[in-house]
Design an enzyme around this catalytic site. Structure first.
Site, PDB file in Angstrom:
ATOM      1  N   ASP A 191       0.843  -1.137   0.038  1.00 52.13           N
ATOM      2  CA  ASP A 191      -0.048  -0.038   0.114  1.00 52.13           C
ATOM      3  C   ASP A 191       0.721   1.316  -0.068  1.00 52.13           C
ATOM      4  O   ASP A 191       1.998   1.199   0.274  1.00 52.13           O
ATOM      5  CB  ASP A 191      -0.789   0.115   1.193  1.00 52.13           C
ATOM      6  N   THR A 195       2.098  17.715  -8.329  1.00 50.17           N
ATOM      7  CA  THR A 195       1.761  18.985  -8.932  1.00 50.17           C
ATOM      8  C   THR A 195       0.410  19.047  -9.150  1.00 50.17           C
ATOM      9  O   THR A 195      -0.522  18.046  -9.459  1.00 50.17           O
ATOM     10  CB  THR A 195       2.558  19.220 -10.347  1.00 50.17           C
TER      11      THR A 195
END
Length: 1111
Positions: free
Chosen positions: A403, A661
């Site tokens: 994970d 971003t």
């Protein structure tokens, strides 16, 4: 079974029927068949087949759940199935099944070859230990389940609140859930104590994300003044058929009295196993039991069997074939005369030691020792072994599936960079950015003062736009960042108030469970609130900056949101003095650097989804200007913003730095344009068929010609030592797959920052919605070299559904794979596919409830105890406290467990083979007599007192020092090949046993020709000495227990052989020098040649690890 678009109706009715405590109930059973929405179209045969196979059919209605209890069950067994299941689990192994038949054969007089105790007691001991262990483990699971199912909740009835256990909740019940209480079933969110109609929930045990999610109550029910007014409504709730998707939901709330319809989405739901984080809520149960999202995404626990156990099971079958051939050979040499088949069975029993039942006992005890060592290792404190039957599996791992959130990362975002197209600011230039922002506000105020008589209303039709200076760009960008989010402020010190002293005129308001103050005039206090032309309160009045900053900034203010990067960006705006001070359902309040309040009315919010990969908000400021702000992934935003020459380049630069971003854009809207959009959007939200597509179609009408204003980069903090750990595992030839519910951009950044993808490797992304396009992309990836695959959930499902084999064949060759937007079920499916297609050992590691299915599906499941609770830890085979411990667990403890178990099993097999070959030679020499050379006491003592301790001491052996293991992780690759226990090593030990057993028996007859009556004491003493020498010569690292076990065992044998009543040895004979020197000769002849051969082989072809040790 009905299609996925079908619905469930739960009516809200007003009647006086008895036993009708809940206003939200299913349609009565008498009218069930009359509803054209709810007919079960299965035939009687299909219903019977589903009942026999245990298939749960999800019908259009959930009315069947009136009889279904809301129980959680993690037990492997129940009271009735336990003894049958556990016996099956044990006797499916050939070892145990064979010895069961051998023990039963001793009840037949012609087949008896010794004491019944000799054959029955080992089997009973093995079964007793196993049954007790499984019963104890399952009893602990039962107690945990009972605790969970007995939790009480308050059910709203006409007579008030009634306390009921979670197991009694049924569809249609109105359940009250308080703050910090776990939601017991899937519910529609009807009311909350929060005045804004929204509450936060924690979903860490469902999707693995630790951030809070905002959920909105149904508007029609939230407006009700009291909870009891729910009983006065005549309304219906339509909910789609139960499914696994935790990110989407389609439903409607219809008020039959007014004809109003309110669309329901996932924002109006409270899924089971989530936790209410703010306010007390009332919800209507729509799915319970096995139909909840949580249960549908959780697999049933099963008993895990190690690869070593399967290999030994296969070797036991080879041993049985060897046993059968040996017995047939003896019968053939004896001749098929008389009752030859009885002699055949007697030979089978005489040579039964070839298949050693003590194998299971020794291996199980050895695994217990390995587990104890792991939990006592000071380098990995807090480690807990919950499944002690598979520690050696850690030494064979080839695929590690991990994970992301909370496992590789801390889920703690930090702002790093802001780019405005012409200028860039980093975290090191915050002060400069703060000064520029303050200057922009000062300039704006000066401009407003100088043009106080002009019209400030923005003309959206003006084609000529003045060129913006840097300060204007900064103000525009920071404002967009401060507004475009779903963040809510909270106070860290537990205080409920944020004081905004505005001329000492205050009015208290509730902001998501906190008290907020806003500026009001005396007229507003008296009830005549002053509003501007846009209908929003004017809060732009200036107040004392010093006083306000002492009140706001003097206290530590934290934030909650559904995404950690949103919190990081809001904290960034706070650091430059544009502070989010309050948020309601329809308003956002900011405190600017000049100490002024800026108030914005929230008109619409478009939350982030995996399909859109963007988030938008429409706000109206105090001057009436409507602005649409949007942020999203650069690949998506590039198609929606005006042409520019810097977005792609700067996004690439930030991505190479491992930053997440987000691109920000804006668009000013006219009142008419917004009115047209609002009508189309409201209509799309109430449709049932293709709702998501119609909603997105309405939004797309304004998602165009956006002005690109900023690009941000944030960094997710990694867990301690993640980079060196992943690098070490990669060098050990362990392929790492990252399975996450996060978006592609986030997962890609983490893959780069953790060095999951090395600098020399490229990234190939698959994110499509068409199977033909998916096939094309997959073929394109297959032609690439040294490239890592990044694929999202929908694309993954397309590949699995349409060309599963090709996808696995291609993806398993990649050095690493990143799967994004994965549901818990998809994570488990990937693990199963890797196991099925590659036949390699898999290890899954996670820390949240959404990782449980993956952990249970893997050959080895590892849970991390962290921010997301202990659900993954409790369901895992091994529990650790941080990701970096996995290197020690796999490379060191996994290596030792596998190597030791392999060596131990080979010695136990050899111990049975050598005594069986002695018996074979004895019977052949003495006219093929089917009688045992050794009595029952000697046979039991041989497998226990005289050899067991030295052989078992091999569980402490270390073939390679820990320092070498971590310095050269490449050594782990040899373990993956399984060469420590193979058919080659097995037959080497068989030949070794044949030589030693034959040499002991033949030399005893030759050297003691005049003392054949003492053949038992001669051969048995030589056999014991031979076994002790075999153990001593195989040890790599001596331990004091090993030395002690050899000495104690030898002394024990010497003492017992001096007692004639115990072993029936002739004392005068065994005390003679002739006995001593001839036994020594027999032992040396049977052992020395093999040791010489072994020494020469190690000199000519030494193991790779010995080259490293003696460098």
């Amino acid at each position: 079974m009905t299609n996925m678009g079908s619905t469930t109706e739960i009516e809200i009715i007003d009647g006086d029927k008895p036993n009708q405590n809940s206003p939200l109930i299913g349609v009565p059973r008498s009218s069930y068949s009359e509803s054209n929405h709810d007919v079960d179209t299965r035939t009687s045969l299909e219903k019977f087949k589903d009942f026999i196979l245990g298939n749960h059919v999800y019908l259009e209605r959930t009315i069947d759940l009136d009889m279904d209890q809301q129980r959680k069950k993690n037990q492997k067994y129940n009271l009735y199935s336990f003894i049958f299941v556990i016996l099956y689990e044990q006797f499916k192994y050939f070892f145990n099944l064979y010895f069961l038949l051998v023990a039963l054969s001793q009840f037949i007089p012609p087949l008896q070859t010794g004491y019944l105790f000799t054959y029955v007691s080992p089997l009973v001991f093995v079964l007793a230990v196993t049954i007790f262990k499984e019963a104890y483990d399952d009893f602990k699971r039962f107690r945990r389940d009972k605790e969970a199912n007995s939790q009480h909740y308050q059910k709203l009835t006409k007579n008030g609140l009634v306390s009921i256990p979670s197991s009694d909740i049924k569809v249609g019940d109105l359940i009250k859930v308080e703050t910090n209480q776990r939601v017991p079933c899937d519910m529609i969110f009807l009311k909350t104590t929060e005045k804004n109609g929204s509450s936060f929930i924690r979903t860490d045990q469902l999707d693995g994300e630790t951030d809070w999610k905002l959920r909105r109550s149904v508007g029609m029910t939230q407006k009700l003044l009291t909870d009891e007014q729910l009983f006065e409504m005549s309304a219906s709730i339509y909910a789609e058929k139960p499914k696994k998707d935790i990110y989407n939901f389609i439903g409607n709330f219809i008020n039959k009295e007014t004809g109003e319809t309110e669309g329901l989405s996932v924002e109006n739901t409270l899924w089971s196993n989530t936790v209410i984080a703010s306010g007390n809520v009332i919800g209507c149960a729509v799915y319970t039991g096995r139909e909840t999202r949580c249960v549908m995404n959780t697999s049933t626990p099963s008993t895990k069997v190690g690869l070593l156990d399967n290999e030994l099971n296969n070797l036991s079958k080879v041993l049985f074939v060897l046993l059968l051939c040996l017995s047939l050979l003896m019968i053939t040499l004896k001749g098929y005369r008389g009752h030859w088949y009885i002699y055949l069975f007697r030979y089978l029993l005489l040579f039964s030691a070839i298949i050693p039942i003590s194998m299971r006992v020794n291996l199980d005890l050895g695994k217990t020792v390995y587990s104890w060592m792991m939990m006592r290792d000071p380098l990995i404190p807090g480690t807990v072994v919950r499944t002690s039957t598979i520690p050696e599996e850690l030494g064979r791992v080839e695929y590690l599936l991990t994970d992301k959130t909370g496992t590789l990362t801390q889920n703690d975002m930090v702002f790093k960079k802001l780019h405005l197209g012409t200028v860039s600011y980093s975290s090191d230039s915050i002060q400069e950015l703060e000064n520029d922002l303050r200057q922009s506000y000062t300039n704006q105020n000066n401009l407003n003062n100088s043009s106080s008589g002009t019209n400030n209303q923005t003309n959206t039709n003006n084609k000529i736009k003045p060129r913006k200076n840097l300060n204007q760009k900064i103000k525009e960008a920071i404002t967009a960042i401060a507004l475009c989010h779903n963040v809510t402020p909270v106070l860290d010190d537990g205080s409920e108030e944020i004081q905004l002293n505005l001329d000492k005129k205050k009015k208290k308001k509730r902001f998501f469970g906190r008290k907020q103050y806003e500026t009001l005039d005396d007229e507003e206090d008296s009830g005549s609130t002053s509003r501007n032309s846009t209908g929003i309160k004017n809060r732009s009045d200036k107040y004392d900056t010093q006083e306000s900053q002492q009140d706001i900034l003097g206290k530590t203010q934290n934030y909650q949101a559904s995404s950690p990067d949103e919190i990081a960006l809001v904290k960034f705006t706070e650091s430059i003095r544009l502070i989010l001070t309050g948020r309601e359902l329809t308003t956002i309040t900011l405190l600017n650097p000049l100490g002024e309040l800026e108030n914005y009315e929230i008109l619409n919010i478009f939350p982030f989804t995996s399909e859109t990969k963007r988030m938008g908000i429409i706000v109206r400021d105090s001057s009436g200007v409507i602005t649409f702000y949007m942020k999203g992934a650069d690949a998506i935003m590039a198609k929606l913003v005006q042409s520019n020459d810097w977005l792609d380049e700067e996004c690439g630069n930030m991505a190479r730095e491992g930053l997440r971003t987000l691109a920000f854009g804006k668009r000013v809207m006219s009142e008419e344009e917004y009115h047209n959009f609002s009508n189309a959007y409201a209509f799309a939200k109430t449709t049932i068929a293709d709702r998501a597509a119609k909603v997105q179609e309405a939004i797309s009408t304004i998602e165009k010609d956006l002005e690109l204003i900023a690009l941000t980069g944030v960094e997710d903090k990694l867990q301690a030592k993640v980079k060196p750990t992943l690098e070490m595992l990669r060098n050990a030839d362990v392929k790492v797959w990252m399975l996450t519910g996060d978006k592609i951009e986030t997962a890609t950044c983490i893959a780069i920052s953790t060095k999951l993808v090395s600098r020399t490797q490229s990234l190939f992304q698959i994110s499509v919605n068409d199977k033909n396009r998916a096939r094309e992309k997959l073929n394109q990836f297959a032609s690439m070299r040294d490239s890592c695959l990044v694929i999202d959930g929908p694309s993954l499902q397309l590949c699995i559904d349409n060309f599963k084999d090709d996808f696995m064949a291609i993806s398993t060759k990649a050095p690493s794979v990143v799967c994004c937007r994965c549901t818990p079920t998809q994570k488990a499916d990937i693990v199963r596919l890797i196991k099925e297609k590659t036949k390699k050992r898999t290890c899954a590691i996670g820390d949240g409830g959404n990782d449980v299915s993956m952990i249970q599906a893997a050959d080895v499941g590892i849970g991390i105890v962290g921010k997301e609770g202990k659900q993954a830890s409790l369901a895992a085979d091994f529990s650790i406290t941080q990701f970096s411990f996995i290197a020690n667990l796999i490379l060191w403890h996994g290596r030792n467990s596998y190597k030791r178990s392999a060596r131990l099993s080979q010695f136990v097999i050899h111990r049975g083979l050598i005594i069986s070959f002695i018996q074979c030679v004895f019977s052949a020499i003495y006219y093929f007599a089917a009688i045992s050379i050794y009595n029952g006491m000697l046979l039991v003592g041989y497998a226990t007192l005289y050899t067991n301790a030295p052989v078992f001491s091999l569980v402490l052996d270390e073939d390679v020092p820990m320092e070498i293991v971590f310095r050269y992780p490449e050594l782990y690759h040899e373990l993956q090949k399984g060469r420590s226990l193979s058919y080659k090593t097995f037959f080497i030990w068989v030949l070794k046993s044949v030589y030693q057993g034959g040499a002991i028996m033949l030399l005893s007859i030759i050297l003691f020709e005049s003392s054949l009556n003492n053949i038992v004491s001669i051969t048995f003493t030589s056999l014991i000495l031979c076994e002790l020498l075999n153990v001593a010569t195989e040890i790599n690292t001596w331990h004091r227990y090993m030395i002690g076990s050899l000495i104690v065992t030898l002394l024990s044998y010497i003492i017992t052989m001096m007692i004639p009543q115990l072993l029936a040895f002739e004392l005068q004979f065994i005390l003679s020098w002739e006995f001593v020197w001839k036994v020594c000769v027999i032992t040396l002849v049977s052992c020395l040649p093999l040791y010489i051969i072994q020494f020469i082989k190690r000199k000519i072809d030494p193991p790779s690890y010995t080259k490293l040790i003696y460098r």
